[in-house]
Design a protein around this motif. Structure first.
Motif, PDB file in Angstrom:
ATOM      1  N   ASP A 439      16.177 106.900 -43.826  1.00  0.00           N
ATOM      2  CA  ASP A 439      16.388 108.451 -43.411  1.00  0.00           C
ATOM      3  C   ASP A 439      17.709 109.420 -42.848  1.00  0.00           C
ATOM      4  OD1 ASP A 439      16.313 107.952 -40.246  1.00  0.00           O
ATOM      5  OD2 ASP A 439      13.821 108.712 -40.349  1.00  0.00           O
ATOM      6  N   GLY A 440      17.395 110.437 -42.681  1.00  0.00           N
ATOM      7  CA  GLY A 440      18.730 110.878 -41.739  1.00  0.00           C
ATOM      8  C   GLY A 440      19.149 110.904 -40.617  1.00  0.00           C
ATOM      9  N   GLU A 441      18.128 109.637 -39.583  1.00  0.00           N
ATOM     10  CA  GLU A 441      18.232 109.790 -38.461  1.00  0.00           C
ATOM     11  C   GLU A 441      19.243 107.973 -38.405  1.00  0.00           C
ATOM     12  OE1 GLU A 441      15.331 110.821 -36.276  1.00  0.00           O
ATOM     13  OE2 GLU A 441      15.363 112.881 -36.316  1.00  0.00           O
ATOM     14  N   GLY A 442      18.852 107.379 -39.319  1.00  0.00           N
ATOM     15  CA  GLY A 442      19.342 105.911 -39.530  1.00  0.00           C
ATOM     16  C   GLY A 442      18.363 104.606 -39.478  1.00  0.00           C
ATOM     17  N   GLU A 443      17.128 104.917 -39.809  1.00  0.00           N
ATOM     18  CA  GLU A 443      15.876 104.530 -39.636  1.00  0.00           C
ATOM     19  C   GLU A 443      15.725 103.726 -41.211  1.00  0.00           C
ATOM     20  OE1 GLU A 443      10.795 103.662 -38.939  1.00  0.00           O
ATOM     21  OE2 GLU A 443      12.048 105.111 -38.093  1.00  0.00           O
ATOM     22  N   VAL A 444      15.181 102.392 -41.245  1.00  0.00           N
ATOM     23  CA  VAL A 444      15.291 101.995 -42.781  1.00  0.00           C
ATOM     24  C   VAL A 444      14.055 101.779 -42.650  1.00  0.00           C
ATOM     25  CG1 VAL A 444      16.101 100.334 -44.756  1.00  0.00           C
ATOM     26  CG2 VAL A 444      18.113 102.503 -42.604  1.00  0.00           C
ATOM     27  N   LEU A 445      13.120 101.238 -43.925  1.00  0.00           N
ATOM     28  CA  LEU A 445      11.742 101.289 -43.839  1.00  0.00           C
ATOM     29  C   LEU A 445      12.416 100.520 -45.674  1.00  0.00           C
ATOM     30  CD1 LEU A 445       8.624 100.765 -44.049  1.00  0.00           C
ATOM     31  CD2 LEU A 445       8.748 103.150 -45.895  1.00  0.00           C
ATOM     32  N   VAL A 446      11.979  99.130 -45.120  1.00  0.00           N
ATOM     33  CA  VAL A 446      12.264  98.103 -46.037  1.00  0.00           C
ATOM     34  C   VAL A 446      11.134  98.305 -46.637  1.00  0.00           C
ATOM     35  CG1 VAL A 446      12.590  95.557 -46.943  1.00  0.00           C
ATOM     36  CG2 VAL A 446      14.359  96.881 -45.609  1.00  0.00           C
ATOM     37  N   ALA A 447      10.465  98.914 -47.747  1.00  0.00           N
ATOM     38  CA  ALA A 447       9.088  98.736 -48.235  1.00  0.00           C
ATOM     39  C   ALA A 447       8.781  97.035 -49.367  1.00  0.00           C
ATOM     40  CB  ALA A 447       8.901 100.238 -49.184  1.00  0.00           C
ATOM     41  N   GLY A 448       9.669  96.347 -49.963  1.00  0.00           N
ATOM     42  CA  GLY A 448       9.038  95.341 -50.604  1.00  0.00           C
ATOM     43  C   GLY A 448      10.447  94.654 -50.946  1.00  0.00           C
ATOM     44  N   ILE A 449       9.894  93.249 -51.054  1.00  0.00           N
ATOM     45  CA  ILE A 449      10.655  92.282 -51.312  1.00  0.00           C
ATOM     46  C   ILE A 449      10.322  91.199 -52.576  1.00  0.00           C
ATOM     47  CG2 ILE A 449      11.927  90.242 -50.573  1.00  0.00           C
ATOM     48  CD1 ILE A 449      12.055  91.494 -47.916  1.00  0.00           C
ATOM     49  N   MET A 450      10.896  91.395 -53.488  1.00  0.00           N
ATOM     50  CA  MET A 450      10.201  90.955 -54.687  1.00  0.00           C
ATOM     51  C   MET A 450      11.375  89.760 -55.311  1.00  0.00           C
ATOM     52  SD  MET A 450       9.503  95.479 -56.419  1.00  0.00           S
ATOM     53  CE  MET A 450      10.323  95.234 -55.873  1.00  0.00           C
ATOM     54  N   GLU A 451       9.590  88.930 -55.603  1.00  0.00           N
ATOM     55  CA  GLU A 451      10.559  87.988 -56.522  1.00  0.00           C
ATOM     56  C   GLU A 451      10.630  87.614 -57.248  1.00  0.00           C
ATOM     57  OE1 GLU A 451      10.316  82.884 -55.929  1.00  0.00           O
ATOM     58  OE2 GLU A 451       9.338  83.967 -54.510  1.00  0.00           O
ATOM     59  N   HIS A 452      11.455  87.033 -57.990  1.00  0.00           N
ATOM     60  CA  HIS A 452      10.919  87.452 -59.872  1.00  0.00           C
ATOM     61  C   HIS A 452      11.177  85.659 -60.175  1.00  0.00           C
ATOM     62  CE1 HIS A 452      14.028  90.902 -60.794  1.00  0.00           C
ATOM     63  NE2 HIS A 452      13.528  91.083 -60.192  1.00  0.00           N
ATOM     64  N   VAL A 453      10.066  86.096 -61.060  1.00  0.00           N
ATOM     65  CA  VAL A 453       9.638  84.496 -62.091  1.00  0.00           C
ATOM     66  C   VAL A 453      10.024  83.844 -62.459  1.00  0.00           C
ATOM     67  CG1 VAL A 453       7.719  83.396 -63.415  1.00  0.00           C
ATOM     68  CG2 VAL A 453       6.956  85.493 -61.653  1.00  0.00           C
ATOM     69  N   GLU A 454      11.254  84.550 -63.458  1.00  0.00           N
ATOM     70  CA  GLU A 454      12.422  84.104 -64.988  1.00  0.00           C
ATOM     71  C   GLU A 454      13.548  84.373 -63.406  1.00  0.00           C
ATOM     72  OE1 GLU A 454       9.208  85.806 -67.314  1.00  0.00           O
ATOM     73  OE2 GLU A 454      10.263  86.635 -65.640  1.00  0.00           O
ATOM     74  N   GLU A 455      14.221  83.255 -63.994  1.00  0.00           N
ATOM     75  CA  GLU A 455      15.814  83.140 -62.872  1.00  0.00           C
ATOM     76  C   GLU A 455      16.360  84.261 -63.393  1.00  0.00           C
ATOM     77  OE1 GLU A 455      15.651  80.838 -67.164  1.00  0.00           O
ATOM     78  OE2 GLU A 455      14.019  80.769 -65.177  1.00  0.00           O
ATOM     79  N   ALA A 456      17.379  84.387 -61.986  1.00  0.00           N
ATOM     80  CA  ALA A 456      18.173  85.504 -62.324  1.00  0.00           C
ATOM     81  C   ALA A 456      19.109  84.926 -64.218  1.00  0.00           C
ATOM     82  CB  ALA A 456      19.576  84.992 -60.988  1.00  0.00           C
ATOM     83  N   GLY A 457      19.295  85.820 -64.588  1.00  0.00           N
ATOM     84  CA  GLY A 457      19.923  85.381 -66.138  1.00  0.00           C
ATOM     85  C   GLY A 457      19.247  86.705 -67.020  1.00  0.00           C
ATOM     86  N   VAL A 458      17.669  86.843 -66.635  1.00  0.00           N
ATOM     87  CA  VAL A 458      17.047  87.693 -67.136  1.00  0.00           C
ATOM     88  C   VAL A 458      16.696  89.310 -66.389  1.00  0.00           C
ATOM     89  CG1 VAL A 458      14.404  88.540 -67.793  1.00  0.00           C
ATOM     90  CG2 VAL A 458      15.941  86.273 -68.577  1.00  0.00           C
ATOM     91  N   HIS A 459      17.109  90.350 -67.396  1.00  0.00           N
ATOM     92  CA  HIS A 459      16.936  91.545 -67.063  1.00  0.00           C
ATOM     93  C   HIS A 459      15.399  91.453 -66.288  1.00  0.00           C
ATOM     94  CE1 HIS A 459      17.380  96.239 -66.651  1.00  0.00           C
ATOM     95  NE2 HIS A 459      18.837  96.323 -66.458  1.00  0.00           N
ATOM     96  N   SER A 460      16.689  92.710 -64.486  1.00  0.00           N
ATOM     97  CA  SER A 460      15.066  92.329 -63.869  1.00  0.00           C
ATOM     98  C   SER A 460      13.875  93.337 -64.663  1.00  0.00           C
ATOM     99  CB  SER A 460      15.214  93.635 -62.466  1.00  0.00           C
ATOM    100  OG  SER A 460      16.407  95.091 -62.983  1.00  0.00           O
ATOM    101  N   GLY A 461      14.824  94.011 -65.534  1.00  0.00           N
ATOM    102  CA  GLY A 461      13.501  95.452 -66.101  1.00  0.00           C
ATOM    103  C   GLY A 461      12.079  94.238 -67.168  1.00  0.00           C
TER     104      GLY A 461
END
Length: 760
Positions: A439-461
């Motif tokens: 927000d404009g006052e500097g607070e950050v809400l980390v809403a979701g941390i998602m671990e990919h099943v496929e390893e890096a190199g497969v597009h996140s989509g």
């Protein structure tokens, strides 16, 4: 042909067919400003007429551009109708565009001349060209009011006129406005003229009367996501609709701009006003001018560009800076500029995969020599991972850079302003997506941390992902959270941000940050019960996260032990022969979601939803690249312990058996005589699941044939070891726990959906 292959649609509304057609064409976001009359036309104009006529006889996505080029080069509508089967009426309407284009070409080339010479030149033009010829002379100011109206009523954009007259688009717009020709907005008659329609549903044209009604309420303009296509689907439309809902509830009048007829955002009652227009700088500017003119003392609060994906984000610089809500355009640039982004990450102490930029093959080879192979090669200016490639040697790197220069010619090619990015590719790393709101006052809400099943190199989509993370240590999760907060603060984000990471051997590397809503926002909202798009919209209009908590819109997720898995829906069944191998270029056209008590159950549900039902028994065929054999051993052993019979290629079979995993059937290479090959086993129904994991790109005939056979015979095919392990876990948990159903409202009963009894 007879098999549908499209993944989305656009719609153009105007007073004439040419106007509507040209608006629809530029809405497609394929780099075209309309029906030719732009840099992309060279691809067709360079083809000889006889050859182009043969090409136009076949129904392809580019045929409409071929038709216009042929008409402009003298082919008659009768000849084209015979060659293409297109109705004469439509060809005649396209001929109007071609004729006007011819008039503009004459204007661009004509010397000023004497009055008598000008008159003679006009008399030589047929009536269609006469409409396009303004006052004689050169440049955009040579067009008078009558000519401008004729050109605009045929759907020509300012960008097209600028291209034809070799003038800057800003100069063209200024010349047009100087003659008094500006867009007017008409109302779509949703009542079919049976009685008066007051629906605020508008489209632009060029007439005398404007039908936009004045308003005395503060307004927020929301730029939609444009067409669905591979690389971008309905997820951004979801964000825009939820933004409209949240802002209307907060007392704002909402104004939606979009061109996609398939979406909820373009329902005439989703927002207070709807403008059905292409998402280009010219068309959006026209809408803003209409809204500002309709203001009765109440301000246009601003424009939201951060919820519709990359399409509206690219328009941020075309808008008045004071009207851009949320993250400043300068911060958007910082995240996308390679040098500025690298400097920021270095200042924050956040590791990045080493890399560099290149405009030539020699540049790319020098970067690769410095950072080491494998490297990820990608253009710096395209979406959805298009044209990305992972390469393992100098020869393939040189070819990849050369191919990029040719295949992206229409979009400006490769240059110092649009270089190729060459980064060290982190093999066997775990990719992670993080969605947050600041927000404009500097607070950050980390809403979701998602671990990919496929390893890096497969597009996140294209990758399945799990929320909460399933294998990441707590220390890594804490580091991901801290890095995301630091990046959001450094960019001074106001609204949503998505950051992508790769985790390798406990080290967290940042890949990129996008200061906008990501395609995972709807998934995070449904997995956690936090209405993330609504929260982001309110934050972008100045409300703090603390105020949203007090209001009740933002509440902590309900405590629960469920796991949510997002899976991509891939269109391979629509494109026989297309390789199903997943890589850095996004190919999915949608997403599904599974929720369960364990990761295995959630993954199994997601596969069923995506149309890939995991087998309950039978034979699993394994063909593993050398780099994957060690990791694939775990998956093969899991399937064996579940009672599946294993089949494998000779190299994979030897490795598995040497490690104590029996293989019942050793499969020959495709086309070899003797034992049955994998394609034959699949065709005969003797294989229920395929695990095929090639690496890199290049000729891999066996793998391609195997994956193609799996598509044709509807056998599930997994192309990563991680997906194979997840499938085995899903089958094991399905057997152990069975499938059960709970509605989303029950899962989030103690979360935001429970407020005031809503969602019970």
């Amino acid at each position: 042909g007879t098999r549908m292959q499209s993944v989305g649609e656009v719609m153009g509304i105007g007073r004439t067919f040419p106007e509507s057609l040209q608006k629809a064409v530029r809405s497609l976001e394929q780099g075209r400003a309309g029906l030719n009359a732009d840099p992309g036309e060279a691809v067709f104009d360079e083809v000889p007429v006889p050859e182009l006529l043969v090409r136009a006889s076949k129904a392809t996505p580019e045929r409409i551009f071929e038709v216009e080029s042929l008409l402009r080069r003298g082919v008659s509508v009768e000849q084209l109708a015979e060659a293409t089967g297109i109705d004469l009426w439509f060809l005649d309407q396209i001929a109007l565009v071609s004729a006007a284009r011819g008039g503009l070409d004459e204007l661009a080339a004509a010397p000023a001349g004497t009055p008598a010479e000008r008159l003679e030149r006009l008399e030589r033009s047929d009536w269609r060209r006469l409409e396009a010829l303004g006052a004689a002379g050169t440049g955009p100011r040579s067009l008078d009011r009558r000519a401008w109206r004729a050109v605009k009523r045929l759907g020509f954009s300012d960008a097209q006129v600028a291209h034809l007259l070799s003038a800057p688009e800003a100069e063209v717009r200024a010349a047009r406005l100087a003659t008094g020709v500006r867009a007017t907005f008409k109302t779509v008659d949703t009542c079919g003229a049976e009685f008066a329609a007051r629906t605020p549903y508008h489209y632009a044209t060029y007439e005398d009367e404007d039908e936009v009604q004045p308003s005395g309420r503060p307004r927020v303009v929301i730029l939609g996501s444009g067409p669905n296509r591979i690389g971008q689907g309905i997820e951004f439309d979801y964000c825009c609709v939820h933004a409209s809902m949240a802002l209307r509830a907060a007392g704002y009048e909402t104004v939606m701009v979009n061109c996609n007829p398939e979406t909820v955002s373009t329902d005439y009652d989703t927002s207070d006003r709807l403008y059905f227009e292409p998402l280009t700088a010219e068309d959006v500017t026209n809408v803003l001018e209409a809204e500002l003119a309709a203001s009765r003392g109440a301000p246009v609060v601003g424009v939201i560009v951060g919820l519709g994906g990359q399409t509206p984000l690219k328009l941020a610089h075309a808008l008045p800076p004071e009207l851009v809500l949320g993250t400043r355009p300068e911060a958007i640039d910082l995240a996308e500029d390679r040098e500025q982004w690298n400097a920021l990450c270095e200042r924050l102490g956040i590791p990045q995969p080493p890399g560099g930029t290149a405009t030539t093959v020699d540049d790319a080879l020098a970067v690769a020599g410095k950072v080491g192979y494998p490297v990820l090669v990608r253009p710096s200016y395209v979406l959805g991972g298009r044209a990305m490639e992972i390469v393992y040697d100098d020869e393939r790197l040189a070819a990849a850079v050369a191919e990029l220069g040719g295949s992206l010619r229409r979009e400006g090619g490769v240059s110092a302003q649009r270089p190729v990015l060459v980064d060290r590719f982190l093999e066997d790393a775990v990719e992670v997506d993080v969605d947050a709101v600041r927000d404009g006052e500097g607070e950050v809400l980390v809403a979701g941390i998602m671990e990919h099943v496929e390893e890096a190199g497969v597009h996140s989509g294209d990758s399945a992902c799990a929320l909460p993370p399933q294998t990441l240590p707590a220390a890594v999760v804490e580091r991901l959270d801290a890095h995301t907060r630091a990046i959001a603060h450094a960019l001074e984000v106001v609204g949503p941000i998505n950051v992508q990471y790769a985790v390798k051997e406990g080290t967290v590397f940042v890949i990129e940050a996008n200061p906008r809503a990501s395609r995972t926002v709807p998934f995070v909202a449904k997995a956690t019960g936090v209405p993330l798009a609504m929260v982001a919209a309110r934050v972008m209009t100045g409300t703090s996260l603390a105020a949203l908590r007090d209001e009740g819109l933002l509440r902590p997720p309900a405590a629960g032990s469920w796991v949510s898995v997002k899976e991509a829906v891939l269109p391979f069944g629509r494109f026989p022969g297309v390789d199903t191998l997943l890589g850095p270029e996004m190919r999915s056209t949608g997403e599904v979601m599974g929720i369960g008590a364990t990761f295995g159950i959630a993954f199994a549900k997601s596969q069923i939803a995506a149309g890939t039902r995991l087998p309950e028994g039978g034979t699993v065929f394994f063909s593993l690249a050398d780099r994957d054999k060690a990791a694939g051993l775990e998956a093969a052993r899991a399937f064996h312990e579940l009672g599946f019979t294993l089949a494998a290629t000779s190299g994979t079979a030897a490795f598995l058996e040497s490690n104590g995993v029996p293989v019942a059937t050793v499969v020959a290479k495709v086309g070899e005589s003797g034992a049955a090959d994998a394609v034959e086993l699949i065709a005969e129904g003797r294989v229920q699941l395929v695990v095929n994991t090639p690496r890199g790109r290049g000729p891999r005939a066996d793998g391609l044939h195997i994956r193609a056979a799996a598509v044709v015979h509807q056998v599930p095919c997994l192309t990563t070891v991680a997906a194979a392990r997840a499938a085995a876990a899903g089958i094991a948990d399905w057997r152990r726990l069975g499938l059960s159903v709970a509605c989303l409202q029950e899962i989030h009963a103690d979360g935001p959906g429970a407020r005031d009894g809503v969602g019970r």
